[in-house]
Design an enzyme around this catalytic site. Sequence first.
Site, short mmCIF file in Angstrom:
data_model
loop_
_atom_site.label_atom_id
_atom_site.label_comp_id
_atom_site.label_asym_id
_atom_site.label_seq_id
_atom_site.Cartn_x
_atom_site.Cartn_y
_atom_site.Cartn_z
N GLU A 50 0.82 -1.22 0.00
CA GLU A 50 0.00 0.00 0.00
C GLU A 50 0.85 1.27 0.00
O GLU A 50 0.44 2.31 -0.49
CB GLU A 50 -0.96 0.01 1.20
CG GLU A 50 -2.08 -1.04 1.12
CD GLU A 50 -1.67 -2.40 1.68
OE1 GLU A 50 -0.47 -2.62 1.94
OE2 GLU A 50 -2.56 -3.26 1.87
N PHE A 112 -10.85 -7.15 15.71
CA PHE A 112 -9.81 -7.60 14.78
C PHE A 112 -9.40 -6.46 13.83
O PHE A 112 -10.26 -5.85 13.20
CB PHE A 112 -10.37 -8.80 13.98
CG PHE A 112 -9.44 -9.33 12.92
CD1 PHE A 112 -8.20 -9.87 13.25
CD2 PHE A 112 -9.82 -9.31 11.58
CE1 PHE A 112 -7.37 -10.37 12.27
CE2 PHE A 112 -8.99 -9.81 10.59
CZ PHE A 112 -7.75 -10.34 10.94
N GLN A 113 -8.13 -6.19 13.74
CA GLN A 113 -7.55 -5.16 12.85
C GLN A 113 -7.95 -3.73 13.23
O GLN A 113 -7.78 -2.82 12.43
CB GLN A 113 -7.90 -5.42 11.38
CG GLN A 113 -7.32 -6.72 10.83
CD GLN A 113 -7.54 -6.90 9.34
OE1 GLN A 113 -8.58 -6.53 8.81
NE2 GLN A 113 -6.56 -7.48 8.67
N VAL A 382 15.82 8.79 -2.70
CA VAL A 382 16.56 9.47 -1.64
C VAL A 382 17.82 8.66 -1.36
O VAL A 382 17.79 7.44 -1.34
CB VAL A 382 15.67 9.60 -0.38
CG1 VAL A 382 16.47 9.95 0.85
CG2 VAL A 382 14.61 10.66 -0.64
N PHE A 467 24.78 7.15 1.14
CA PHE A 467 24.50 8.51 1.63
C PHE A 467 24.69 8.57 3.15
O PHE A 467 25.22 9.54 3.68
CB PHE A 467 23.07 8.92 1.27
CG PHE A 467 22.82 10.39 1.43
CD1 PHE A 467 23.18 11.28 0.43
CD2 PHE A 467 22.24 10.90 2.59
CE1 PHE A 467 22.97 12.64 0.58
CE2 PHE A 467 22.03 12.26 2.74
CZ PHE A 467 22.39 13.13 1.74
C1 LIG Z 1 12.52 5.02 4.82
C2 LIG Z 1 13.86 5.60 5.13
N1 LIG Z 1 14.72 4.92 5.91
C3 LIG Z 1 15.96 5.42 6.18
C4 LIG Z 1 16.34 6.63 5.68
C5 LIG Z 1 17.73 7.20 5.96
N2 LIG Z 1 18.51 7.14 4.72
C6 LIG Z 1 18.64 8.20 3.88
S1 LIG Z 1 19.52 7.85 2.52
C7 LIG Z 1 19.77 6.26 3.01
C8 LIG Z 1 20.61 5.33 2.19
C9 LIG Z 1 20.03 5.00 0.88
O1 LIG Z 1 20.74 3.91 0.38
P1 LIG Z 1 20.67 3.50 -1.13
O2 LIG Z 1 19.27 3.43 -1.58
O3 LIG Z 1 21.51 2.30 -1.33
O4 LIG Z 1 21.33 4.77 -1.86
P2 LIG Z 1 22.86 5.24 -1.78
O5 LIG Z 1 22.91 6.41 -0.87
O6 LIG Z 1 23.69 4.10 -1.33
O7 LIG Z 1 23.19 5.62 -3.18
C10 LIG Z 1 19.16 6.02 4.26
C11 LIG Z 1 19.23 4.74 4.99
C12 LIG Z 1 15.39 7.32 4.89
N3 LIG Z 1 15.65 8.51 4.35
N4 LIG Z 1 14.18 6.77 4.60
#
Ligand SMILES: Cc1ncc(C[n+]2csc(CCOP(=O)(O)OP(=O)(O)O)c2C)c(N)n1
Length: 578
Positions: A50, A112-113, A382, A467
């Site tokens: 979802e 439930f739920q 991100v 990151f």
């Molecule tokens: C749902 C969620 N969990 C954790 C984070 C913290 N966070 C930001 S960037 C990132 C790493 C992303 O890793 P990846 O997708 O492998 O991209 P990379 O930076 O390695 O290129 C994390 C854990 C977040 N922003 N959103």
Amino acid sequence: MASTVAEIAVATLKASGVQRVYGIPGDSLNGFTDALRRAGGIAWEHVRHEEAAAFAAAAEAALTGELAVCAASCGPGNLHLINGLYDANRSRVPVLAIASHIPGDEIGSEYFQETHPQNLFQECSVYCELVGEPEQMPRVLEIAMRTALARGGVGVVVVPGDVFFADVPSGAKAVPIRPAPSVIRPDDASLATAAQVLNSAHRVTILAGAGCAGAHQQLIDIAGALQAPVLHAFRGKEFVEYDNRFDVGMTGLIGFSSGYRAMEHCDALLMLGTDFPYRPFYPRGVPVIQVDVRGEQIGRRVPVDVPLVGTVRDTVDALLPLITAKTDSAHLDRMTAHYRRARARLDRLAESRRARSPLHPQYLAATVGKLAAEDAIFTVDVGTPCIWAARYLRMNGIRRLVGSFNHGSMANALPQAIGAQASQPGRQVVTLSGDGGVAMLLGELITLRQLHLPVKVVVFNNGALSFVELEMKAAGIVTYGTDLDNPDFAGIARAVGLFGARVEKAGELDAVLRAAFAHDGPALVDVHTDRHELSLPPKLTYGEIKGFTLYATRTILSGDGDELIDLAKSNLRDLEVE
Ligand SMILES: Cc1ncc(C[n+]2csc(CCOP(=O)(O)OP(=O)(O)O)c2C)c(N)n1
Ligand SMILES: [Mg+2]
């Protein structure tokens, strides 16, 4: 014949031009999905989680400006929507969520739920109401839709499963709920004050954001009149950067130095439709004029001397006649020259070393940008994919860029691509996905197959939460908990029925990407990219430099000196001191 609550809801959606609903069915939602099936004309976009439904709806709304809809069943079903709805609400895009609920007569019994959706969705919505009585429909739905459109955000309608089947009072009619275009600008006195400040300044800089959508000409006109360099926040990139000789790039944690410089050296700052959040990047001691259609946004990030409430388009139209055109372009020339140097350095980083393995992520992003269609829609995860997209994807006013810009959630790119492709079937949709990001909602690859969505998924596979490693390094912390032991994503894609290919060497990239883009269906390209690529923010604070030194020392002490050598190998040859 009397209509049921579900029937009048579907009729209202249809009358309002809604073409699809993303979701997963369930017992409590059956009344709604059945009415949808019987009515026809609205597609049921069946996702696998979802959260993806909410992200997909958010992307559709961001691209079309119209209301997009997701739906989920009671308890865990609609709880899963929440992260995507936060994203939509914080991006202020119009999304309607239909959250079905346990039977009305069981509410309060720990059935439930059972959850309390009105409480749960409160913080990620602009409107959230329970339909306890059939007589509330379709009025509550109309209010939810109109609020989502008018305020920009999420409207949630919570409906107990049994209520969907109840009859609404006879005479209830489906009313179309559509965006209501308007002209919104500040009063004359506020505009005169703003003009006075701008006319007496010598070095005006413009910080432009997503509020410049639909106002490109106005932006160029006012930048010309003020001889002002224009920098942007990430979400403004697609609306600001193209055909713009005033462009000096992006600022912020993932931006680069020229954008930062332009803010630092101004003697007046004009903010146009931006909520750029990082306060240390704002100039100090200069007058600030901020234009935002939502008055409550003004002054949140920096003290503002002249608040202007209005859209960028209407406000600039009204302000321009009061501006005395500047003839001195020294500030603009200095900043654009600085930008050209920074841009050239970045472009050099994106050159291929043909046999290089792992690949530079810069080279990957630049190649994706080069090979993608002129009207491509990019969705970007991100993580470091944001950095590379911000720096290397060239926008042209037609291409679009969707990310989790305000909420900053991982795993956004793939589900957003679902919404982008479902709503824009003729266009190429390309994700810039992290390996962490793609794994987080991996099941959505199956959605691409099931819904026949020819999305191209490009995975920056650096074997890490890269990151976060950068953040740890900047904070002087030894990297920990960030390794990703990845499976063969290309093999997984093929098992799911997608085109899947793995790229190990720079020399292979071009041909594989071309094949994936030409493939008549969904495709995933898994690219082995360099984990240790450094992307320094434009402004390194003393704390960050200290942090980096600390990180280096601690890494050596913890016996991980090799990591530092990799880091140096990856980055030092590219290092240039200004
Ligand atoms: C749902 C969620 N969990 C954790 C984070 C913290 N966070 C930001 S960037 C990132 C790493 C992303 O890793 P990846 O997708 O492998 O991209 P990379 O930076 O390695 O290129 C994390 C854990 C977040 N922003 N959103
Ligand atoms: Mg990664």
